[in-house]
Design an enzyme around this catalytic site. Structure first.
Site, short mmCIF file in Angstrom:
data_model
loop_
_atom_site.label_atom_id
_atom_site.label_comp_id
_atom_site.label_asym_id
_atom_site.label_seq_id
_atom_site.Cartn_x
_atom_site.Cartn_y
_atom_site.Cartn_z
N ASP A 110 -15.31 -23.31 28.51
CA ASP A 110 -16.44 -24.24 28.55
C ASP A 110 -17.63 -23.55 27.90
O ASP A 110 -17.76 -22.32 27.96
CB ASP A 110 -16.78 -24.60 30.00
N ASP A 129 -13.85 -32.26 27.66
CA ASP A 129 -14.45 -32.95 28.80
C ASP A 129 -15.24 -34.17 28.34
O ASP A 129 -15.19 -35.23 28.97
CB ASP A 129 -15.37 -32.01 29.58
#
Length: 148
Positions: A110, A129
């Site tokens: 991330d 995401d």
């Protein structure tokens, strides 16, 4: 053609993760918009918001089943409208992008951090995401507001 779109989106997701991994040392951040948006490298060993941390086999299993079901539905259902198709392509792409990370790295990369100074702090996320969230929004909109 749908599979090519999925493949392209997965490649884009992994290119951005690769760039984040090599450009951002762990914990180092690059501010894009002061007090609002930064890039920071994070290894997420759980699911959304870090839940189910270190449950790799469970997450891989559930994600794999969901991906197979969605691909089957996408390929076998002829009467999907363009919005439903696009939403499934986005959701599948995001799920595959993060699944690849979980399988080969043991964590998901991330790197996008959205926050509003000391008021709001969203967990760090990635392109996969974003694809899943946009796909889910489009799917909900299609189901709720578009007639078959």
């Amino acid at each position: 053609m749908q599979i090519l779109y999925i493949l392209l989106l997965v490649i884009i997701d992994h290119i951005t993760k690769y760039i984040a991994k090599i450009q951002l040392s762990y914990g180092k951040s690059v501010t894009l918009i002061d007090g609002f948006l930064e890039l920071i490298y994070v290894e997420n060993r759980g699911a959304a918001f870090g839940i189910l941390k270190n449950k790799k086999f469970f997450l891989v299993g559930i994600t794999t089943i969901a991906i197979i079901g969605m691909i089957y539905y996408l390929v076998r259902t002829a009467n999907l409208n363009k919005w439903e198709r696009m939403s499934l392509i986005f959701i599948i792409s995001g799920a595959i992008g993060n699944l690849i990370d979980r399988i080969f790295r043991g964590y998901v990369v991330d790197f996008i951090h959205f926050y509003i100074k000391d008021i709001f702090d969203w967990p760090v996320f990635n392109i996969a995401d974003i694809l899943v969230v946009i796909g889910a929004i489009i799917l909900a909109f299609s189901i709720l507001f578009l007639k078959k």
